[in-house]
Design an enzyme around this catalytic site. Structure first.
Site, PDB file in Angstrom:
ATOM      1  CG  ASP A  38      -1.987  -1.055   1.196  1.00 46.37           C
ATOM      2  OD1 ASP A  38      -2.412  -1.418   0.086  1.00 46.37           O
ATOM      3  OD2 ASP A  38      -2.419  -1.519   2.264  1.00 46.37           O
TER       4      ASP A  38
ATOM      5  CG  ASP B 209      -6.570  -1.398  -1.453  1.00 44.90           C
ATOM      6  OD1 ASP B 209      -6.793  -2.611  -1.613  1.00 44.90           O
ATOM      7  OD2 ASP B 209      -5.649  -0.963  -0.727  1.00 44.90           O
TER       8      ASP B 209
END
Length: 159
Positions: free
Chosen positions: A117, A135
């Site tokens: 991330d 995401d």
């Protein structure tokens, strides 16, 4: 193949997701951040869990569990796409977004044991959970799928 363009979109989004993660992996050390603006940074974070780091603090079993769940979900979404008529453009777009995000994060989990991330929004002391392109695709796809189904249900009720 009836939905070739949608599967091509899935492939394209997976490539974008993986390239952005590769760039972060190559240019930022884990836990290193690069401030872009006062509210956006690129921060190299390893997420060992699922959404919002759910299960991240477990003993490692979650990697196998999440790979299995992601694999089953990806297969189910691909089948759902195949069974969706070509006239249901917004549903196909939504499913393409969800599938690309699921596979993008699945690749990380299977290959690395964690998801990379890096998109980090913050304001003063508020920090939104760090996320990635996969995401974003999943989130946009879920919202679009819900809106599409709500619109279809409303149309069915009016008939």
């Amino acid at each position: 193949m009836i939905h070739a363009k949608w599967y091509f979109l899935v492939l394209l989004l997976i490539i974008v997701d993986q390239l952005t993660k590769l760039l972060v992996y190559g240019y930022l050390k884990p836990n290193e951040s690069l401030e872009i603006t006062s509210f956006l940074s690129f921060s190299h974070v390893h997420n060992y869990g699922a959404a919002f780091s759910f299960l991240a603090n477990e003993d490692g079993w979650q990697q196998y569990f999440l790979v299995m769940v992601s694999s089953i979900a990806s297969l189910a979404i691909a089948i759902w796409m195949a069974k969706t008529t070509k006239q249901q453009v917004f549903k196909l777009l939504a499913l393409s977004l969800i599938l690309s995000g699921a596979v993008g994060n699945l690749i990380d989990r299977a290959a690395l044991g964690f998801v990379i991330d890096f998109i980090d929004f913050h304001y003063q002391t508020f920090y939104f959970p760090v996320f990635n392109v996969a995401d974003m695709a999943i989130s946009a796809g879920v919202v679009l799928l819900i809106l599409t189904d709500l619109k279809n249900n409303k149309r069915s009720n009016n008939e």
